[in-house]
Write a protein that holds these residues in place. Structure first.
Motif, PDB file in Angstrom:
ATOM      1  N   ASP B 215       0.812  -1.216   0.000  1.00 38.56           N
ATOM      2  CA  ASP B 215       0.000   0.000   0.000  1.00 38.56           C
ATOM      3  C   ASP B 215       0.841   1.259   0.000  1.00 38.56           C
ATOM      4  O   ASP B 215       0.473   2.260  -0.604  1.00 38.56           O
ATOM      5  CB  ASP B 215      -0.897   0.046   1.253  1.00 38.56           C
ATOM      6  CG  ASP B 215      -2.038  -0.953   1.177  1.00 38.56           C
ATOM      7  OD1 ASP B 215      -2.527  -1.362   2.244  1.00 38.56           O
ATOM      8  OD2 ASP B 215      -2.439  -1.310   0.055  1.00 38.56           O
ATOM      9  N   ALA B 363     -10.740  -5.469   2.365  1.00 39.25           N
ATOM     10  CA  ALA B 363      -9.431  -5.349   1.730  1.00 39.25           C
ATOM     11  C   ALA B 363      -9.458  -5.602   0.252  1.00 39.25           C
ATOM     12  O   ALA B 363      -8.556  -5.215  -0.469  1.00 39.25           O
ATOM     13  CB  ALA B 363      -8.458  -6.309   2.407  1.00 39.25           C
ATOM     14  N   ALA B 364     -10.457  -6.315  -0.236  1.00 35.00           N
ATOM     15  CA  ALA B 364     -10.402  -6.796  -1.611  1.00 35.00           C
ATOM     16  C   ALA B 364     -11.083  -5.878  -2.606  1.00 35.00           C
ATOM     17  O   ALA B 364     -11.216  -6.220  -3.762  1.00 35.00           O
ATOM     18  CB  ALA B 364     -11.023  -8.183  -1.701  1.00 35.00           C
ATOM     19  N   ALA B 365     -11.518  -4.728  -2.153  1.00 36.32           N
ATOM     20  CA  ALA B 365     -12.195  -3.825  -3.074  1.00 36.32           C
ATOM     21  C   ALA B 365     -11.757  -2.398  -2.757  1.00 36.32           C
ATOM     22  O   ALA B 365     -11.343  -2.109  -1.632  1.00 36.32           O
ATOM     23  CB  ALA B 365     -13.708  -3.952  -2.915  1.00 36.32           C
ATOM     24  N   PRO B 366     -11.859  -1.509  -3.730  1.00 28.96           N
ATOM     25  CA  PRO B 366     -11.536  -0.106  -3.429  1.00 28.96           C
ATOM     26  C   PRO B 366     -12.387   0.379  -2.267  1.00 28.96           C
ATOM     27  O   PRO B 366     -13.584   0.109  -2.205  1.00 28.96           O
ATOM     28  CB  PRO B 366     -11.887   0.632  -4.725  1.00 28.96           C
ATOM     29  CG  PRO B 366     -11.849  -0.402  -5.782  1.00 28.96           C
ATOM     30  CD  PRO B 366     -12.258  -1.680  -5.140  1.00 28.96           C
ATOM     31  N   ASN B 367     -11.759   1.035  -1.318  1.00 32.17           N
ATOM     32  CA  ASN B 367     -12.499   1.479  -0.153  1.00 32.17           C
ATOM     33  C   ASN B 367     -11.922   2.789   0.342  1.00 32.17           C
ATOM     34  O   ASN B 367     -10.905   3.273  -0.176  1.00 32.17           O
ATOM     35  CB  ASN B 367     -12.455   0.403   0.942  1.00 32.17           C
ATOM     36  CG  ASN B 367     -11.034  -0.015   1.293  1.00 32.17           C
ATOM     37  OD1 ASN B 367     -10.155   0.827   1.498  1.00 32.17           O
ATOM     38  ND2 ASN B 367     -10.796  -1.309   1.346  1.00 32.17           N
ATOM     39  N   THR B 368     -12.575   3.324   1.343  1.00 33.03           N
ATOM     40  CA  THR B 368     -12.183   4.648   1.821  1.00 33.03           C
ATOM     41  C   THR B 368     -10.743   4.646   2.305  1.00 33.03           C
ATOM     42  O   THR B 368     -10.023   5.637   2.133  1.00 33.03           O
ATOM     43  CB  THR B 368     -13.125   5.091   2.952  1.00 33.03           C
ATOM     44  OG1 THR B 368     -14.452   4.828   2.551  1.00 33.03           O
ATOM     45  CG2 THR B 368     -12.953   6.560   3.244  1.00 33.03           C
ATOM     46  N   ARG B 369     -10.340   3.553   2.908  1.00 35.44           N
ATOM     47  CA  ARG B 369      -8.965   3.503   3.389  1.00 35.44           C
ATOM     48  C   ARG B 369      -7.989   3.680   2.241  1.00 35.44           C
ATOM     49  O   ARG B 369      -7.028   4.448   2.316  1.00 35.44           O
ATOM     50  CB  ARG B 369      -8.696   2.179   4.080  1.00 35.44           C
ATOM     51  CG  ARG B 369      -7.294   2.112   4.637  1.00 35.44           C
ATOM     52  CD  ARG B 369      -6.953   0.747   5.121  1.00 35.44           C
ATOM     53  NE  ARG B 369      -5.602   0.726   5.649  1.00 35.44           N
ATOM     54  CZ  ARG B 369      -4.894  -0.390   5.778  1.00 35.44           C
ATOM     55  NH1 ARG B 369      -5.414  -1.540   5.405  1.00 35.44           N
ATOM     56  NH2 ARG B 369      -3.681  -0.345   6.263  1.00 35.44           N
ATOM     57  N   GLY B 370      -8.216   2.941   1.154  1.00 38.67           N
ATOM     58  CA  GLY B 370      -7.350   3.059  -0.017  1.00 38.67           C
ATOM     59  C   GLY B 370      -7.340   4.474  -0.561  1.00 38.67           C
ATOM     60  O   GLY B 370      -6.300   5.000  -0.951  1.00 38.67           O
ATOM     61  N   LEU B 371      -8.522   5.091  -0.584  1.00 40.40           N
ATOM     62  CA  LEU B 371      -8.602   6.448  -1.114  1.00 40.40           C
ATOM     63  C   LEU B 371      -7.873   7.425  -0.199  1.00 40.40           C
ATOM     64  O   LEU B 371      -7.230   8.366  -0.669  1.00 40.40           O
ATOM     65  CB  LEU B 371     -10.064   6.861  -1.278  1.00 40.40           C
ATOM     66  CG  LEU B 371     -10.927   5.854  -2.055  1.00 40.40           C
ATOM     67  CD1 LEU B 371     -12.319   6.422  -2.294  1.00 40.40           C
ATOM     68  CD2 LEU B 371     -10.301   5.510  -3.389  1.00 40.40           C
ATOM     69  N   MET B 373      -5.300   6.724   1.578  1.00 38.12           N
ATOM     70  CA  MET B 373      -3.865   6.521   1.340  1.00 38.12           C
ATOM     71  C   MET B 373      -3.402   7.351   0.159  1.00 38.12           C
ATOM     72  O   MET B 373      -2.341   7.973   0.186  1.00 38.12           O
ATOM     73  CB  MET B 373      -3.572   5.042   1.089  1.00 38.12           C
ATOM     74  CG  MET B 373      -3.620   4.191   2.325  1.00 38.12           C
ATOM     75  SD  MET B 373      -2.950   2.565   1.968  1.00 38.12           S
ATOM     76  CE  MET B 373      -4.364   1.551   2.226  1.00 38.12           C
ATOM     77  N   HIS B 374      -4.203   7.357  -0.894  1.00 33.26           N
ATOM     78  CA  HIS B 374      -3.838   8.179  -2.054  1.00 33.26           C
ATOM     79  C   HIS B 374      -3.765   9.644  -1.661  1.00 33.26           C
ATOM     80  O   HIS B 374      -2.915  10.386  -2.153  1.00 33.26           O
ATOM     81  CB  HIS B 374      -4.863   7.989  -3.176  1.00 33.26           C
ATOM     82  CG  HIS B 374      -4.735   6.696  -3.909  1.00 33.26           C
ATOM     83  ND1 HIS B 374      -3.550   6.268  -4.452  1.00 33.26           N
ATOM     84  CD2 HIS B 374      -5.648   5.734  -4.198  1.00 33.26           C
ATOM     85  CE1 HIS B 374      -3.734   5.091  -5.042  1.00 33.26           C
ATOM     86  NE2 HIS B 374      -4.993   4.748  -4.908  1.00 33.26           N
ATOM     87  N   ARG B 375      -4.667  10.058  -0.800  1.00 35.84           N
ATOM     88  CA  ARG B 375      -4.675  11.466  -0.374  1.00 35.84           C
ATOM     89  C   ARG B 375      -3.392  11.802   0.388  1.00 35.84           C
ATOM     90  O   ARG B 375      -2.868  12.907   0.265  1.00 35.84           O
ATOM     91  CB  ARG B 375      -5.869  11.722   0.541  1.00 35.84           C
ATOM     92  CG  ARG B 375      -7.218  11.517  -0.133  1.00 35.84           C
ATOM     93  CD  ARG B 375      -7.694  12.740  -0.848  1.00 35.84           C
ATOM     94  NE  ARG B 375      -8.702  12.389  -1.841  1.00 35.84           N
ATOM     95  CZ  ARG B 375      -9.036  13.168  -2.844  1.00 35.84           C
ATOM     96  NH1 ARG B 375      -8.465  14.338  -3.006  1.00 35.84           N
ATOM     97  NH2 ARG B 375      -9.958  12.776  -3.716  1.00 35.84           N
TER      98      ARG B 375
END
Lengths: 781, 494
Positions: B215, B363-371, B373-375
């Motif tokens: 990540d 964990a297996a789908a785009p989620n707020t956490r992933g977004l 992280m991008h921020r």
């Protein structure tokens, strides 16, 4: 003043198919400095209208640009080609009536000739008689001259209409000498089946080729029923029983050179072929796309006539007209012109501007990619192998389990696009591209470890079937920009001869190939120019640039996508037929596929399979030969070939192994000081021969990871309440905001025959990332 | 990379300097009122804060090198130093995340503050331009305890004096502590002993929620060895030396052994005296700083460093200003510096929030956490850009600061008034909205000044502001959508 040479500009003009009687207006793309992250704005420009009776042009400026007419028909893009004169003063000036008159000549001293061809079928069958050719002969009149394509394998009175050309009648207001090419309507042609062996029973909904377009005679040629069948691994002529799809010919069928991707033609269902054991039986369809040569001739009062040439092509519409792909045909041709390194003495400002342009196009491209799907995420719990993606392609090719490229939870389109935009914003602020080392090198396209797959550009396919790499020149630009100091406060913008900016071509001179290549002829929309065409040609949309590399070495013809010698032009090289080109001087032309070791993430292993025990992958020619072309065009190089022919099995260079060497001359890429791709490299029809037949088939079959912004995937994208992206599949019939993943069987998506029947209605232009609100066919079909 | 060549072990008695081994400040004793687990968590918090402190100091040092007045060759030289410092800073980020993972494993709260008390950090926190003095301090911060025996005779006596000075000051001063490695030894000593912290205290199930290299690593690690066992060449453009690449280590832990290995990993990257490394990936921070000191001296390094202040601050009120800080008083530079602080605040907020979401996201789908992280990465890019702009802006309105040799501003890295996040998810997103709106306000003020003919900063600053405004507006729309999803009445923007 005298004329010493003629030129035609632009040297390559792309036409686009459409059945509307009124061509697309002229437009350009503009940025809004106040909103630098917005979609580019389409701005209508002055457009020529050709009087159907006189052939004269007048100007009008439409208030806006409409891509379809009121009946929902797509407006074709009909480029103008202008004649230019190189004077004895070394200037490159428009050829005009006053200039002719100053030499005691009239417009009738000008004549034109256009030869085009569609060689798609010939490329597959290997039968030259399947090439469909049109030749206008020399003409000087101002009438519409139709381009009628004939083939020895057609029913005797039939032809394919490739469109038309017209020598525009010059006037006092518009005295320039110009020709207009109007492409065809995007129709599909097919076999004339009356009195032939029985075809498979028609499937409900199957496209019906009307009698006037049933041109191909199955008794003369093998295209109808051609393909890969059971018990054969090579594409075969149709010496088989159609109903059973069984090969009943010889045990060792003759070699026929498959395309890459294979079976790029419309087949009997089920389609695509990988849903049916890769069985692909051709329906015998052809299309009315073409490419070829335009010649102009000026008969002087004394001496030999002066001539000039240019290329034209016709292909699908630019369905996303406000977006430019991250690697375009312009990038590849600019690399040929300037070489893979940066021009000596290029100003920092220009390097920086080009770096910004690349990053801009990166976020433009990613907008249309459903990143979650293309990443190989499971969708609604379904197996990611069901969907056509790079990870899936990779898994099939190397016979390993599918792995997502990046962490699934981070694979979201709007988030990734925002991150790219953030990078662009940072570069706008003078930050140096810190990510240059995260770019994929062209010789690393076979690196399928996570380290390799996560390099940029991600998730897309290159012309060699590996992960996409930018051109060497683009990569060098970003590396160079990474080392630049902060912009100087006193720097002024300068024009440097030969340094291109595709949206603002440099000074037009006889030697400035870049300016010639990107020349915007009056009346030509941006979609006629190389910047509008994709360059990762597998096989491409407008052109298959791989084709030009086939004849780069004088005397032999390579297969466009790998190192097999498929033809020789000179008897003395007959011993090379079927051999594999392994190395050119010190440049090895293949790489090996490597993937993660199951034992450790810090190691990798060869991704060998039974069919490819050395895991060999060809490198795409455009990058692989960039340095060779720069250093040795017109000169000899030492080519190393396999010791033995190897028609089916890929081979690589192995130091110490027995091999053949042969000195060959590297052809010049362009003719003289022009930017016209040499006729020695590609005959009429060859720049499009690798494309799908018909091209509509490719829009259905090739997923967006090839050309995300040119054949889009994810449209009407918005953020959902949880922040993740939602939108439509470009090919879904009803726009619901819920993306339908493409398993090629889901009936919520447009099918092959839907496109064959109604492509103009079904292909929605995308403006600012959404279905064109002005599309009169919105809501229908 | 190391210009010293081979090193020799030598008898400390032959050393040109006197050296007394440092006494580690942390021993396996613990104060009353703490359990061992609690004391471990306390120590991990300190470790996290130290990593954060070091990271921003290294970043500041990195952005201090260079200068438009330098020749092309000097630019490249300085660029090489900047690459090293940025690589080290990235690696400290990896350490910071690894420490958070260990905190998750032992059941402690994550910590992104930088509030280390006096005598704990190896040297007092100081944002300062790169100098031999500062490099010497960094060496002391990262050195292994037996480093003196490894210092090459080729290191100049002057450099050794600097290092000695900081070691001795560290012994005397209440404000400087032992090298960072000492803390990790203490943590290791506690964690290694089941009598201190029993296995039942650990939370192996948090492994799934911990920060992973997948990540956060962003490609910053060596390429895998090829099938033939050889590493591919380092990327480069053929003309300039290969850019120094960070090897970001982010270890997840699910067992005591893994946690200990993670601590060792961090220590090793910091202090391993592997001076004979052939590859750039394997040099520790300690070795990098030694090399840097050597080069800095040799190249008259001061001439390659910008005239940026020590501890720049946006606090203009003397009464509230921390002693030793340098106020940025030029009105536009001040605004840019405040914008910088807001982006830093957003970065830390997104980072903390991403850890919170780890426990609730699929964990297996785009989620707020992933977004989120991008921020975080998006804000890192803003930090980079704004740092590059600030070091070229005048510090004050004084005439002497306006010319190319004048004093410059610098990225202040000031912490927000609080790192505490609202308890309610809705309020967290509203907090982002507040900060972004504040940032937009500053951007608009700057652009308005530019529109009035004022020079607001380097030429490219305005283009950056316009793009940033648009990006932030997109983000606000995005946040409004999330808020509407959380509570239908809260989404307002279109």
């Amino acid at each position: 003043m005298t004329i010493v040479e003629l030129r035609i500009l632009p040297p390559l003009a792309i036409g686009r198919l459409g059945s509307s009687p009124e061509p697309l207006a002229n437009y350009t793309l503009e940025d809004d400095p106040e909103h630098p992250l917005d979609f580019r704005k389409i701005r209508a420009l002055e457009s020529f209208v050709v009087d159907p009776n006189t052939g004269e042009v007048s100007l009008q400026t439409p208030a806006s640009v409409s891509f379809k007419d009121a009946q929902g028909k797509i407006r074709p893009v009909a480029p103008f080609l202008e004649a230019f004169a190189v004077t004895d003063k070394g200037e490159l000036v428009p050829l005009t009536v006053p200039l002719l008159k100053s030499l005691g000549l009239e417009p009738a001293a000008i004549s034109w000739r256009v030869t085009v061809a569609n060689r798609k079928v010939a490329r597959r069958t290997g039968d030259e008689n399947d090439a469909v050719k049109a030749d206008t002969g020399w003409f000087s009149n101002h009438h519409v001259t139709h381009l009628r394509g004939h083939s020895p394998h057609f029913v005797s009175d039939k032809s394919i209409a490739f469109g038309s050309v017209r020598y525009i009648r010059p006037t006092q207001r518009f005295p320039e000498i110009r020709l207009r090419f109007t492409p065809a309507t995007g129709a599909i042609y097919g076999p004339h089946l009356t009195g032939t062996p029985a075809a498979p029973d028609p499937v409900p909904g199957q496209h019906h080729v009307p009698p006037e377009r049933a041109v191909y005679d199955p008794k003369k040629g093998t295209w109808f029923g051609f393909g890969v069948t059971k018990n054969s691994t090579r594409p075969q002529p149709n010496r088989f029983v159609l109903k059973g799809y069984e090969w009943v010919g010889d045990d060792d069928p003759p070699f026929v050179s498959e395309t890459l991707p294979p079976s790029l033609f419309s087949i009997y269902p089920p389609a695509p072929c990988w849903l049916n054991d890769n069985i692909a039986v051709s329906r015998g369809y052809l299309d009315d796309a073409c490419d070829g040569i335009v010649e102009v001739r000026l008969k002087l009062k004394t001496g030999k006539p002066l001539t000039a040439v240019a290329r034209i092509s016709s292909g699908p519409p630019m369905v996303v007209p406000d977006t430019l792909f991250v690697r375009t045909l312009a990038d590849d041709l600019d690399q040929v012109i300037h070489g893979p390194l940066l021009p000596e003495g290029e100003l920092d400002e220009q390097t920086r501007e080009r770096a910004l342009d690349i990053v801009r196009r990166a976020f433009e491209t990613v907008r249309f990619l459903n990143v979650a799907v293309m990443n190989g995420n499971p969708i609604h719990g379904r197996n990611p192998l069901d969907f056509d993606t790079m990870p899936a392609e990779e898994a099939f090719d190397v016979q390993r389990s599918l792995r997502p490229i990046v962490s699934e939870r981070t694979a979201d389109t709007l988030a990734i696009m925002a991150l790219h935009q953030q990078v662009y914003t940072a570069l706008q602020g003078g930050a140096a591209p810190w990510f240059a080392n995260l770019l994929r090198r062209p010789d690393q396209v076979g690196d399928f470890t996570d380290y390799g797959r996560r390099k940029m550009p991600a998730m897309m396919c290159g012309a060699d079937g590996g992960y996409l790499a930018l051109t060497w020149r683009q990569i060098r630009t970003l590396y160079a920009a990474a080392r630049l100091p902060f912009p100087s406060e006193s720097a002024e913008k300068h024009e440097v001869e030969g340094t291109s900016d595709v949206l603002r071509p440099g000074t037009l001179t006889p030697r400035n190939r870049s300016a010639q290549l990107h020349y915007a002829a009056a009346g030509n929309p941006l979609s006629t120019r190389p910047v509008s065409s994709v360059a990762n040609c597998t096989p491409g949309l407008e052109l298959d640039l791989r084709a030009v590399w086939r004849r780069i070495f004088q005397g032999i013809v390579l297969r466009e996508y790998d190192n097999l010698v498929v033809e020789v032009d000179e008897k003395s090289f007959e011993n090379l037929l079927g051999h594999r080109l392994l190395k050119v001087n010190d440049t090895v032309v293949t790489t090996q596929l490597q993937g993660p070791s199951p034992a450790s993430t810090s190691q990798s292993v060869l991704l060998a399979t039974g069919a490819n025990p050395d895991a060999i992958a060809p490198l795409e020619w455009s990058n692989c030969l960039a340095f060779i072309l720069r250093d040795f065009a017109g000169s000899k190089v030492t080519c190393t070939f396999s010791a033995e022919p190897s028609w089916d099995e890929p081979l690589q260079y192995v130091k110490g192994a027995t091999m053949l060497t042969q000195e060959l001359v590297v052809r010049e890429f362009f003719e003289g000081e022009t930017a016209m791709i040499s006729r020695d490299l590609a005959r009429p029809g060859e720049l499009t021969q690798g494309l799908c037949s018909p091209w509509q088939n490719d829009y259905r079959e090739c997923s967006c990871y090839y050309w995300a912004s040119a054949r889009p995937d994810f449209v009407n994208v918005e953020a959902q309440p949880d922040g993740t992206s939602a939108g439509d599949n470009w090919l879904q019939k009803k726009r619901t905001g819920e993306y339908v993943p493409d398993d090629y069987a889901d009936q919520r998506l447009v099918g092959y025959d839907d496109l064959f029947d109604h492509w103009e209605e079904l292909l929605k232009f995308q403006i600012a990332g959404r279905d064109d609100p002005d599309d009169p066919t919105q809501g229908s079909k | 990379m190391c210009p010293h060549g081979k090193l020799h072990h030598w008898n400390p008695a032959d050393s040109p300097i006197e050296f007394a081994p440092l006494q580690p400040r942390y021993t396996p004793d613990k104060p009353d009122g703490f359990t061992w687990r609690d004391w471990l968590i306390r120590g991990l918090h300190t470790a996290a804060e130290l990593e954060h402190l070091l990271m921003v100091q290294y970043l500041y040092a990195a952005y201090s090198v260079g200068g438009e007045q330098l020749s092309e060759s000097d630019q490249r030289f300085a660029g090489g130093w900047q690459d090293i410092l940025l690589a080290i800073a990235k690696e400290e980020m990896g350490h910071l995340l690894t420490v958070q993972n260990i905190l998750c494993f032992v059941g402690g709260p994550v910590r992104f503050d930088r509030d280390v008390e006096a005598g704990v950090a190896p040297f007092p926190f100081r944002l300062e331009p790169l100098s031999a003095d500062s490099i010497a301090r960094y060496i002391c911060g990262e050195m292994p305890e037996f480093a003196a025996t490894l210092l090459s005779p080729q290191v100049s006596a002057k450099d050794l004096e600097l290092i000695k000075k900081w070691i001795q000051e560290g012994k005397r001063s209440r404000h400087a502590g032992p090298p960072v490695g000492e803390l990790y030894k203490l943590l290791r000593a506690i964690l290694a002993n089941p009598e201190y912290v029993d296995d039942s205290e650990f939370r192996p199930e948090t492994y799934a929620f911990q920060a992973s290299w997948d990540d956060w690593g962003r490609g910053y690690r060596p390429p895998p060895a090829g099938p033939d066992g050889r590493r591919p060449p380092l990327p480069g453009d053929g003309k300039t030396p290969a850019m120094v690449l960070a090897e970001v280590l982010i270890d997840r832990v699910s067992t005591r052994t893994e946690a200990l290995a993670a601590l060792d990993h961090i220590s090793g990257q910091g202090e391993d005296p592997k001076l004979h490394a052939h590859e750039i990936y394997e040099e520790s921070h300690f070795v990098h700083f030694l090399d840097l000191l050597y080069e800095f001296d040799g190249a008259k390094g001061e001439s390659l460093v910008r005239n940026v202040p020590v501890d720049p601050t946006t606090e203009l009120d003397e009464r509230h200003r921390r002693p030793g800080t340098t106020p940025i008083t030029q009105v536009h530079s001040h605004r840019w510096a405040k914008l910088f602080n807001l982006r830093y605040r957003l970065l830390l907020a997104y980072l903390t929030h991403s850890f919170r979401h780890a426990r609730v996201a699929d964990a297996a789908a785009p989620n707020t956490r992933g977004l989120l992280m991008h921020r975080v990465f998006g804000e890192m890019y803003n930090i980079k850009t704004l740092s590059g702009l600030l070091v070229r802006m005048p510090l004050t309105h004084e005439p002497g600061d306006q010319g190319p040799k004048g004093r410059r501003a610098g990225p202040p890295f000031e912490l927000p008034y609080t790192l505490s996040a609202p308890l309610d998810e809705t309020d967290r997103w509203k907090q982002y909205r507040d900060v972004l709106s504040g940032a937009q306000q500053i951007c608009n003020e700057l652009l308005e000044s530019e529109g009035n003919g004022e020079r607001i900063g380097p030429r490219e600053g305005a283009a950056y502001l316009r793009a940033l405004l648009q990006l932030d507006q997109q983000t606000l729309v995005w946040i409004d959508g999330i808020l509407a999803g959380l509570h239908p009445s809260l989404g307002t923007r279109s």
